[in-house]
Design a protein around this motif. Sequence first.
Motif, PDB file in Angstrom:
ATOM      1  N   LEU A 519      60.308  86.805   8.638  1.00 30.32           N
ATOM      2  CA  LEU A 519      60.959  85.444   8.951  1.00 30.32           C
ATOM      3  C   LEU A 519      60.086  84.905   9.074  1.00 30.32           C
ATOM      4  O   LEU A 519      58.740  84.578   9.113  1.00 30.32           O
ATOM      5  N   TYR A 520      60.614  83.485   8.332  1.00 33.15           N
ATOM      6  CA  TYR A 520      59.339  82.843   7.787  1.00 33.15           C
ATOM      7  C   TYR A 520      59.975  81.581   8.726  1.00 33.15           C
ATOM      8  O   TYR A 520      60.937  80.963   8.622  1.00 33.15           O
ATOM      9  N   ASP A 521      58.799  80.026   8.290  1.00 31.42           N
ATOM     10  CA  ASP A 521      59.024  79.217   8.747  1.00 31.42           C
ATOM     11  C   ASP A 521      59.189  79.158  10.225  1.00 31.42           C
ATOM     12  O   ASP A 521      59.421  80.143  10.749  1.00 31.42           O
ATOM     13  N   THR A 522      59.624  77.424  10.446  1.00 34.41           N
ATOM     14  CA  THR A 522      59.891  77.647  12.251  1.00 34.41           C
ATOM     15  C   THR A 522      61.558  78.132  12.339  1.00 34.41           C
ATOM     16  O   THR A 522      62.368  76.955  11.811  1.00 34.41           O
ATOM     17  N   GLN A 523      61.652  79.012  13.703  1.00 33.02           N
ATOM     18  CA  GLN A 523      62.725  79.020  13.491  1.00 33.02           C
ATOM     19  C   GLN A 523      63.167  79.203  15.259  1.00 33.02           C
ATOM     20  O   GLN A 523      62.623  79.800  15.978  1.00 33.02           O
ATOM     21  N   ASP A 524      64.611  79.294  15.669  1.00 32.09           N
ATOM     22  CA  ASP A 524      64.646  79.397  17.529  1.00 32.09           C
ATOM     23  C   ASP A 524      64.746  80.983  17.333  1.00 32.09           C
ATOM     24  O   ASP A 524      65.235  81.906  16.711  1.00 32.09           O
ATOM     25  N   VAL A 525      63.841  81.399  18.446  1.00 31.59           N
ATOM     26  CA  VAL A 525      64.321  82.818  18.434  1.00 31.59           C
ATOM     27  C   VAL A 525      64.853  82.906  20.034  1.00 31.59           C
ATOM     28  O   VAL A 525      64.458  81.611  20.763  1.00 31.59           O
ATOM     29  N   ILE A 526      65.165  83.694  20.155  1.00 37.60           N
ATOM     30  CA  ILE A 526      65.705  83.962  21.841  1.00 37.60           C
ATOM     31  C   ILE A 526      65.471  85.363  22.118  1.00 37.60           C
ATOM     32  O   ILE A 526      65.181  86.356  21.713  1.00 37.60           O
ATOM     33  N   VAL A 527      64.549  85.313  23.322  1.00 34.99           N
ATOM     34  CA  VAL A 527      64.457  86.575  23.839  1.00 34.99           C
ATOM     35  C   VAL A 527      64.728  87.230  24.859  1.00 34.99           C
ATOM     36  O   VAL A 527      64.794  86.066  26.083  1.00 34.99           O
ATOM     37  N   THR A 591      62.428  88.936   1.310  1.00 33.69           N
ATOM     38  CA  THR A 591      63.802  87.964   1.514  1.00 33.69           C
ATOM     39  C   THR A 591      64.807  89.053   1.948  1.00 33.69           C
ATOM     40  O   THR A 591      64.568  90.104   0.459  1.00 33.69           O
ATOM     41  N   ASP A 592      65.747  89.736   1.848  1.00 36.87           N
ATOM     42  CA  ASP A 592      66.847  90.485   2.146  1.00 36.87           C
ATOM     43  C   ASP A 592      68.563  90.128   2.977  1.00 36.87           C
ATOM     44  O   ASP A 592      68.437  89.231   3.497  1.00 36.87           O
ATOM     45  N   SER A 593      69.560  89.852   2.347  1.00 34.86           N
ATOM     46  CA  SER A 593      71.053  90.267   1.728  1.00 34.86           C
ATOM     47  C   SER A 593      71.582  90.681   3.163  1.00 34.86           C
ATOM     48  O   SER A 593      72.269  90.403   3.761  1.00 34.86           O
ATOM     49  N   LEU A 594      70.684  91.951   2.902  1.00 35.02           N
ATOM     50  CA  LEU A 594      70.996  93.025   4.286  1.00 35.02           C
ATOM     51  C   LEU A 594      70.937  92.586   5.799  1.00 35.02           C
ATOM     52  O   LEU A 594      69.230  91.547   6.203  1.00 35.02           O
ATOM     53  N   VAL A 718      64.719  81.108  25.234  1.00 35.46           N
ATOM     54  CA  VAL A 718      65.047  80.613  23.973  1.00 35.46           C
ATOM     55  C   VAL A 718      64.039  79.251  23.442  1.00 35.46           C
ATOM     56  O   VAL A 718      62.995  78.296  24.189  1.00 35.46           O
ATOM     57  N   LEU A 719      63.101  79.478  22.625  1.00 27.20           N
ATOM     58  CA  LEU A 719      62.516  78.520  22.217  1.00 27.20           C
ATOM     59  C   LEU A 719      62.027  78.650  20.560  1.00 27.20           C
ATOM     60  O   LEU A 719      62.736  79.566  19.735  1.00 27.20           O
ATOM     61  N   SER A 720      61.484  77.644  20.418  1.00 25.99           N
ATOM     62  CA  SER A 720      60.669  77.132  18.651  1.00 25.99           C
ATOM     63  C   SER A 720      60.018  77.874  18.366  1.00 25.99           C
ATOM     64  O   SER A 720      58.869  77.170  18.684  1.00 25.99           O
ATOM     65  N   TYR A 721      59.996  78.812  16.898  1.00 25.45           N
ATOM     66  CA  TYR A 721      58.663  79.534  16.951  1.00 25.45           C
ATOM     67  C   TYR A 721      58.188  79.413  15.198  1.00 25.45           C
ATOM     68  O   TYR A 721      59.282  79.257  14.802  1.00 25.45           O
ATOM     69  N   SER A 722      56.771  79.520  15.107  1.00 26.87           N
ATOM     70  CA  SER A 722      56.535  78.854  13.576  1.00 26.87           C
ATOM     71  C   SER A 722      56.247  80.234  13.358  1.00 26.87           C
ATOM     72  O   SER A 722      54.982  81.405  13.900  1.00 26.87           O
ATOM     73  N   PHE A 723      56.945  80.924  12.691  1.00 26.12           N
ATOM     74  CA  PHE A 723      56.341  82.217  11.973  1.00 26.12           C
ATOM     75  C   PHE A 723      55.765  82.119  10.656  1.00 26.12           C
ATOM     76  O   PHE A 723      55.290  80.809  10.352  1.00 26.12           O
ATOM     77  N   ALA A 724      54.887  82.935   9.791  1.00 22.71           N
ATOM     78  CA  ALA A 724      54.394  82.683   8.611  1.00 22.71           C
ATOM     79  C   ALA A 724      55.547  81.824   7.655  1.00 22.71           C
ATOM     80  O   ALA A 724      56.077  81.931   7.391  1.00 22.71           O
ATOM     81  N   GLN A 725      54.286  80.950   6.573  1.00 18.88           N
ATOM     82  CA  GLN A 725      55.018  80.226   6.223  1.00 18.88           C
ATOM     83  C   GLN A 725      55.285  80.679   4.874  1.00 18.88           C
ATOM     84  O   GLN A 725      54.320  81.465   4.644  1.00 18.88           O
ATOM     85  N   SER A 726      56.460  80.051   4.279  1.00 17.48           N
ATOM     86  CA  SER A 726      57.295  79.754   2.849  1.00 17.48           C
ATOM     87  C   SER A 726      56.074  79.802   2.049  1.00 17.48           C
ATOM     88  O   SER A 726      56.017  78.889   2.114  1.00 17.48           O
TER      89      SER A 726
END
Length: 807
Positions: A519-527, A591-594, A718-726
Motif C-alpha cells: 500500500l502506497y501514498d495516502t489512502q482511506d483505511v477501514i479498521v 505492486t500486484d494485480s492479484l 475510518v481514516l485517511s492514512y499515509s503509507f510509504a511514499q511511492s
Amino acid sequence: MQLTVTYKPGILLWILLLLLPALASGQSGQPQSQLARYTSKTLQEKLFVHLDRPLYVVGETLWFKTYCVDGSSHRPLDVSKIAYLEVLDKESNPVVQIKIALDKGQGEGSVRIPATLSAGTYTVRSYTNWMKNFSPDFFFETAITILNPFERPEAEPLAGREVPAYDVQFFPEGGHLVGQQESKVAFRAVGKDGKGIACRGVIVNQNNDTLLRFQPLRFGMGQFTFTPGTDTKYRAIVQDTQGNTLTYPLPEVQPRGYVMQVRDSTDGLLRVTVLAREVPSPEVYLLVHTRQGAVQSQTGTLKNGKVVFVLNKNTMGDASSKGGITHITLFDQSTRPVCERLYFTRPAQSLVIRESLNKAEFTTRERVYLNLSARTDAPLIEPAQLSVSVYLLDSLPHPDLPTLDSYLLLTSDLKGTVESPAYYFQESGPEVDQALDNLMLTHGWSRFSWDKVLADTPPIYKYLPEHGGHFMEGKVYSTLTGQPAELVRTYLAAPAPQPRLFVGLSDPQGTIRFEVKKLYDTQDVIVQTNTRRDSTYRIELFSPYSDQISSRRLPHFLDNKTPQLLTRSINMQTQNAYYPAPAARSATEGTDSLAFYGKPNEKYFLDAFTRFPTLEEVMREYVPGVFVRKQRGKFHFYVVNKLLPQGGTFNEDPLILLDGVPVFDTDKMMAIDPLQIKKLEVMNGQYYLGTLSFPGIVSYTTYKGDMAGFQLDPRALVLSYSFAQSQREFYVPRYDSATSRESRLPDFRNLLHWAPTLTTDAQGKQVLDFFTSDQTGTYQVVVQGLTVSGTAGSRQFTFVVKPEVRQ
C-alpha cells in the motif's frame, strides 16, 4: 550496537533470535565477553539522509536519498523496509511527516515544502521503527533553512546589552578529577545556537589565586593540563570577545579514584597511563573497541599508583580498517567502569570520488556531461551506490549539510551537536589532529550504556524491525468497561480494485498490530471488528512517529530579506506554474494485480451475464459455489467446500468483501444494487490469513473500487492514512534540438539535477548528463557514495554557467 547478519536467507531467523531471551548469561567476570554477548543481541541501525540542498523557499520540493547501514560495519542493511522522515520546527513540532520504502538499505522520496510555514531553521530527522528502542540522539538529524517571502521573518530576538547565555563545560580526561593526580581537562564553550564561541579564561582556586590561562583552539573547544589539590574547589572565569565575564565551576575533585592519560605518538603506538589514589585493589582491566568490533583487552597491576598500557594504533579501527571512534574503558577489579576515553582512528582507506566535466564553463540550456569515478585503494573494485545533487549557490545564509563519511565515522557516534564535522575530514595537519582530540574529549559516547552491557538480564525491545512491511499498531477497548480487550479479531482494509486485507488478534493488553504491505501514498483505511460477533468494542490507532526529542540544538536563524530571496521566490512560482509537479513512477516496485487471496476458484464479470435486479438473484443464478439461505429473516452464505465429497458446504458464513473491505452484515450486502458490481470472485476452501481462518471468501468489486456508497457500520474506524511514499520522478527538461533551446518557456531551475540511485560499473565509473537552465551563476555539485562493504566517501565541487553570447 551491531549484529553480524546473514543477509536475506537468515534474516528472518535473526529477527526471531533477536527477540528471544538469552538462554544463558555471559561470563560474568569479563567485560569483553559481556560486550560480545550484548552485541550479539543488539542490532544498531544508522540512517543517513542526503538532501538535495540546504535551503528552500516555501513551495519548493525537497528531494532526498536515505542510506540505511549496519551501525558497526556500515554495510547496507536490509532489515527495516520502512523509514520515517520528519521536518520539525524550532519547538520540535512536526510540520511534515512521511514514510519511505527501503530496499536493500536504500530509499528515496520528495517533500513539497508547505506554503504555510514560517521562515526559520528547521530540523530534518529520520529513523526506523527499530531505532525507536534507543535514544532519539541516535536518529539522523540535520538543520535546513526554509524561507517564506510572503511574510516577515521572525528572527530570534537579540540579547541587546544583557549578558549572553553561554554553555561552558569542562571534561577531565577519563571522567574525573582526582586530588594530586595530573589530568588533562578539555573544555567546550558554545552559544545558545550550539556553535563554539571565541573566548579566553583563567582557572582560580577558592582563594582567587590564578593557576593557569586557557583559550579555545577551534569551535570553542580546547584543553589544558591541571593537577588539582585535595579539598579544594576551582572556578573558571571566562570572558568573551565583547568583554562579558562569566564564572563556571570546575568538576568536583575526588579524594580517591582513577585518572586516565592517553598520549599519541608518531611510532604507531598509543600509550594509556592510569594513575590511581587510594583505590581498593591494584588490579585493573582495559577494554578497547571500535563500534563494538575489533575488541582488545589488557590487564594490568598498579605499582606505586601507576600502570601503563601500550596499544598498537594499526590494530585499533574496525576489522576492515574503516577507522572511526575507538572506545577506551578502564575497569577496576570488580568490573566496574571507572574511566573512559574516546580516540579517533582515521580510516586506512576511503571511497575516493573524482569527477571530470566536458567543459570548464557552460552557457544556459547547454548539456553537461559529468563523469564520476568512485573507488578505494583496494585492488578489487567493488560497486558503489552514489547520489548526486546539482544546485545554484547564492548569498542566502544556510547551515552546512553533513557528508556521508563524516556522519558515519564521526557525528553519528557522538553526543550533542558537532560543528562543521566535514572540517576534520577535508583538512589535515597537527592543528586538525588537536581539534579532533578536543572533540573526542568533549563529546560523550552515545551508542550504549555500560549498565545495560553488564546487566545479567537480556534487553527487551518494544518496537520490532519492520522487515516485512509497515506496522500499524493500535488498541482495542471495550465500550462497556473502557478497559483494553484481549483476543478480539480485528480487520484493516483499504478499498481498492485489488483487495488488500490485514488481520490481527488483540493481546492481553488489547494491543493490535497489522503488518501492511503493498500500500502506497495516502489512502482511506477501514479498521473494524467482526460486528456479527463483537459489537461492543472500539479501536484506536497509534501514530508510528516518535515523540521523543534529541538533545541537539538548532543553529541561529538569520533574517534573509534580500533581493536574491525575491528572485528565488519568483523562480519557484514560475517553475510550479509551467512545469509538472513530481509524479509517481508508472510502476511501483512490488505492486500486484492479484488480490491478497491470490487466484480465485471462481470469477464472474457480471457484464457478461444477464443483469438481474437483486443481488440475491445474481447469487442464485450465477454462482453455484455459494448457497444463499435465509434463516430467521436474515441472509446467510454457505460456500461449497471443495475438499468435501458430494459438494458439502461450510456451516458458517464466509468472509464477505466489498472492494477488499469485510462486510459482516449479509443483509446489507444483499441490498446493494448489483449494477454497481463489476466482478465477483469466490475462494471455495478454508483460507488462512495470519492468525485467523475463514470458511471461504466471497469478494465483490465495484467499477471504481470505492464501495459505491456502501454504508459502513458506524462502529468502524475510518481514516485517511499515509503509507510509504511511492517513488517520484525528478523532472529534467531537455534541450537536444534547436527548437527546444529556442523555446520561450522560462526555465528558472536552481536545482539542475537530482540522481539518487546511481551505481558504478566494473571500472568504478558512472556517467550522467543534464542541461543547464536559464539561471546563470556558480553551481554546487555534491556526491555521496557507499560501497557494498561499507566504505563511504563524498565529494563537492563547482562549475559556472554564463549567459549565452549570441553572434
